[in-house]
Design a protein around this motif. Structure first.
Motif, PDB file in Angstrom:
ATOM      1  N   THR A 110       0.836  -1.195   0.000  1.00 24.48           N
ATOM      2  CA  THR A 110       0.000   0.000   0.000  1.00 24.48           C
ATOM      3  C   THR A 110       0.875   1.251   0.000  1.00 24.48           C
ATOM      4  O   THR A 110       2.073   1.190   0.273  1.00 24.48           O
ATOM      5  CB  THR A 110      -0.921   0.028   1.240  1.00 24.48           C
ATOM      6  N   ASP A 111       0.264   2.371  -0.302  1.00 26.75           N
ATOM      7  CA  ASP A 111       0.900   3.688  -0.273  1.00 26.75           C
ATOM      8  C   ASP A 111       2.208   3.696  -1.061  1.00 26.75           C
ATOM      9  O   ASP A 111       2.211   3.401  -2.249  1.00 26.75           O
ATOM     10  CB  ASP A 111       1.120   4.142   1.172  1.00 26.75           C
ATOM     11  N   ASP A 112       3.326   4.004  -0.401  1.00 23.45           N
ATOM     12  CA  ASP A 112       4.622   4.087  -1.079  1.00 23.45           C
ATOM     13  C   ASP A 112       5.107   2.731  -1.579  1.00 23.45           C
ATOM     14  O   ASP A 112       6.003   2.651  -2.416  1.00 23.45           O
ATOM     15  CB  ASP A 112       5.689   4.673  -0.144  1.00 23.45           C
ATOM     16  N   ASN A 113       4.537   1.657  -1.069  1.00 20.78           N
ATOM     17  CA  ASN A 113       4.945   0.304  -1.457  1.00 20.78           C
ATOM     18  C   ASN A 113       3.910  -0.385  -2.346  1.00 20.78           C
ATOM     19  O   ASN A 113       3.831  -1.604  -2.379  1.00 20.78           O
ATOM     20  CB  ASN A 113       5.191  -0.546  -0.209  1.00 20.78           C
ATOM     21  N   ALA A 114       3.111   0.388  -3.073  1.00 20.42           N
ATOM     22  CA  ALA A 114       2.043  -0.183  -3.896  1.00 20.42           C
ATOM     23  C   ALA A 114       2.585  -1.083  -5.001  1.00 20.42           C
ATOM     24  O   ALA A 114       1.883  -1.967  -5.470  1.00 20.42           O
ATOM     25  CB  ALA A 114       1.195   0.937  -4.492  1.00 20.42           C
ATOM     26  N   ASP A 115       3.832  -0.892  -5.410  1.00 20.76           N
ATOM     27  CA  ASP A 115       4.416  -1.727  -6.457  1.00 20.76           C
ATOM     28  C   ASP A 115       5.132  -2.956  -5.886  1.00 20.76           C
ATOM     29  O   ASP A 115       5.797  -3.684  -6.610  1.00 20.76           O
ATOM     30  CB  ASP A 115       5.389  -0.911  -7.307  1.00 20.76           C
TER      31      ASP A 115
END
Length: 155
Positions: A110-115
């Motif tokens: 999620t958020d900054d780690n969506a990838d």
């Protein structure tokens, strides 16, 4: 009291073991190399535990929780030329701090780690490393297996 067990059947699906895998790295190499996947993982588990002491008081006995611990056990087939097993043996012999990620590829970040994928990060020490010949899976396919365990404080 009644329980509606069907609420899980409609929306939830169990996490399959093949969707969870482990990445490892020696802590001392964190700036030089990326974490490595332990190839051909066959089993993996994470156990959290916490001891508690009982203290007798005038008002009665109370339980005081101790520090949490996490144990990760992993079994995999060993591949020739992989280098991961050699790295694990060196870390075990030297008592070196290890990093391990438990990655769940069925859940996106999620958020900054969506990838990326959902993961749990731990630091700890190898407490057991075993190399044993594999059982006969197929007559023409035999690989040794390795089992390892990490022990760390909960983070």
């Amino acid at each position: 009291m009644t329980f509606n067990l069907q609420r899980f059947a409609a929306s939830a699906e169990p996490v399959k073991g093949k969707k969870i895998f482990y990445l490892i790295r020696r802590y001392s190499k964190r700036t030089q190399e990326a974490a490595k996947t332990v190839a051909f993982q066959t089993e993996g588990s994470r156990t959290m535990s916490k001891d508690a002491d009982s203290v007798a008081t005038k008002d009665g006995t109370i339980r005081v929780p101790g520090a949490g611990e996490v144990e990760i056990s992993l079994t995999s087939l060993v591949t020739e030329g992989d280098g991961v097993h050699d790295d694990l043996e060196e870390a075990m012999e030297s008592g070196e701090l290890m990093e391990i990620w438990e990655v769940n590829v069925s859940e996106k970040g999620t958020d900054d780690n969506a990838d990326k994928y959902k993961a749990r990060y731990h630091q700890g020490y190898l407490t057991s490393l075993e190399l044993s010949p594999a059982p006969k899976i197929l007559r023409s396919f035999r690989r040794p297996t390795q089992s390892m365990e990490w022990a760390s404080k909960a983070t």
